[in-house]
Scaffold this motif. Structure first.
Motif, PDB file in Angstrom:
ATOM      1  N   ALA A  73      -5.051 -33.069  55.799  1.00 31.76           N
ATOM      2  CA  ALA A  73      -5.439 -31.903  56.593  1.00 31.76           C
ATOM      3  C   ALA A  73      -5.220 -30.629  55.784  1.00 31.76           C
ATOM      4  O   ALA A  73      -4.234 -30.498  55.067  1.00 31.76           O
ATOM      5  CB  ALA A  73      -4.622 -31.862  57.878  1.00 31.76           C
ATOM      6  N   ARG A  74      -6.124 -29.682  55.907  1.00 31.00           N
ATOM      7  CA  ARG A  74      -5.977 -28.382  55.255  1.00 31.00           C
ATOM      8  C   ARG A  74      -5.122 -27.452  56.101  1.00 31.00           C
ATOM      9  O   ARG A  74      -4.650 -26.434  55.618  1.00 31.00           O
ATOM     10  CB  ARG A  74      -7.350 -27.777  55.002  1.00 31.00           C
ATOM     11  CG  ARG A  74      -8.141 -28.623  54.001  1.00 31.00           C
ATOM     12  CD  ARG A  74      -9.520 -28.112  53.792  1.00 31.00           C
ATOM     13  NE  ARG A  74      -9.487 -26.839  53.094  1.00 31.00           N
ATOM     14  CZ  ARG A  74     -10.543 -26.053  52.963  1.00 31.00           C
ATOM     15  NH1 ARG A  74     -11.696 -26.399  53.482  1.00 31.00           N
ATOM     16  NH2 ARG A  74     -10.440 -24.925  52.316  1.00 31.00           N
ATOM     17  N   GLN A  75      -4.933 -27.787  57.360  1.00 32.68           N
ATOM     18  CA  GLN A  75      -4.005 -27.111  58.269  1.00 32.68           C
ATOM     19  C   GLN A  75      -3.535 -28.198  59.232  1.00 32.68           C
ATOM     20  O   GLN A  75      -4.011 -29.316  59.167  1.00 32.68           O
ATOM     21  CB  GLN A  75      -4.680 -25.956  59.019  1.00 32.68           C
ATOM     22  CG  GLN A  75      -5.540 -26.369  60.196  1.00 32.68           C
ATOM     23  CD  GLN A  75      -6.989 -26.641  59.840  1.00 32.68           C
ATOM     24  OE1 GLN A  75      -7.383 -26.525  58.692  1.00 32.68           O
ATOM     25  NE2 GLN A  75      -7.774 -27.017  60.809  1.00 32.68           N
ATOM     26  N   PHE A  76      -2.585 -27.897  60.094  1.00 32.27           N
ATOM     27  CA  PHE A  76      -2.133 -28.916  61.037  1.00 32.27           C
ATOM     28  C   PHE A  76      -3.271 -29.301  61.965  1.00 32.27           C
ATOM     29  O   PHE A  76      -3.929 -28.453  62.544  1.00 32.27           O
ATOM     30  CB  PHE A  76      -0.948 -28.419  61.867  1.00 32.27           C
ATOM     31  CG  PHE A  76       0.354 -28.501  61.132  1.00 32.27           C
ATOM     32  CD1 PHE A  76       0.966 -29.722  60.917  1.00 32.27           C
ATOM     33  CD2 PHE A  76       0.954 -27.362  60.644  1.00 32.27           C
ATOM     34  CE1 PHE A  76       2.166 -29.799  60.232  1.00 32.27           C
ATOM     35  CE2 PHE A  76       2.148 -27.419  59.963  1.00 32.27           C
ATOM     36  CZ  PHE A  76       2.758 -28.645  59.754  1.00 32.27           C
ATOM     37  N   CYS A  77      -3.494 -30.599  62.095  1.00 28.68           N
ATOM     38  CA  CYS A  77      -4.511 -31.135  62.990  1.00 28.68           C
ATOM     39  C   CYS A  77      -3.816 -32.055  63.977  1.00 28.68           C
ATOM     40  O   CYS A  77      -3.077 -32.943  63.570  1.00 28.68           O
ATOM     41  CB  CYS A  77      -5.554 -31.930  62.206  1.00 28.68           C
ATOM     42  SG  CYS A  77      -6.450 -30.947  61.008  1.00 28.68           S
ATOM     43  N   TYR A  78      -4.049 -31.814  65.214  1.00 25.66           N
ATOM     44  CA  TYR A  78      -3.365 -32.589  66.238  1.00 25.66           C
ATOM     45  C   TYR A  78      -4.266 -33.725  66.703  1.00 25.66           C
ATOM     46  O   TYR A  78      -4.981 -33.606  67.688  1.00 25.66           O
ATOM     47  CB  TYR A  78      -2.944 -31.671  67.379  1.00 25.66           C
ATOM     48  CG  TYR A  78      -2.075 -30.556  66.890  1.00 25.66           C
ATOM     49  CD1 TYR A  78      -0.758 -30.795  66.528  1.00 25.66           C
ATOM     50  CD2 TYR A  78      -2.572 -29.274  66.719  1.00 25.66           C
ATOM     51  CE1 TYR A  78       0.046 -29.788  66.039  1.00 25.66           C
ATOM     52  CE2 TYR A  78      -1.777 -28.258  66.236  1.00 25.66           C
ATOM     53  CZ  TYR A  78      -0.470 -28.526  65.899  1.00 25.66           C
ATOM     54  OH  TYR A  78       0.326 -27.525  65.408  1.00 25.66           O
TER      55      TYR A  78
END
Length: 119
Positions: A73-78
């Motif tokens: 993930a390039r950022q947090f992915c829920y």
């Protein structure tokens, strides 16, 4: 001695305008909410059945296995195991950068392809 209310100020008119503005604001909020809900459902109906992929493993919301490929993930992915995703930008297992839309969580996530899962 209290100050007298001038004759040209009508307090009934002020009260009516305040109620009208409140009703208009609440109506706008309701319309915006209905529009967002209907757009989410529309997106899901536009996706062909064979285009969805399944999240099969998750590592701390930063790495995912999606149908045999490891993505970071390039950022947090829920996302959780079992979520259905569709690739909005990039192709599954081919393109290094991809954007997926989680059909279960109704969120977008930017991913980087790491490698194929070794069996």
């Amino acid at each position: 001695m209290p100050y007298p209310i001038p004759r040209f100020i009508n307090t009934d008119n002020i009260h009516q305008r305040w109620i009208a503005r409140l009703i208009a604001t609440l109506s706008g909020c309701l319309l915006l909410t209905i529009t967002n809900i209907s757009h989410a459902g529309l997106l899901e109906r536009l996706i062909p059945q064979g285009e969805t992929h399944t999240v099969t493993a998750v590592d701390r919301d930063v790495a995912f296995i999606i149908d045999g490929y490891i993505y970071d993930a390039r950022q947090f992915c829920y996302m959780v195991v079992g979520d259905k995703v569709v690739f909005l930008d990039g192709r599954h297992g081919i393109d290094y950068r991809a954007t997926v839309y989680n059909l279960d969580g109704h969120e977008q996530c930017d991913l980087l392809l790491r490698k194929r899962v070794e069996e």
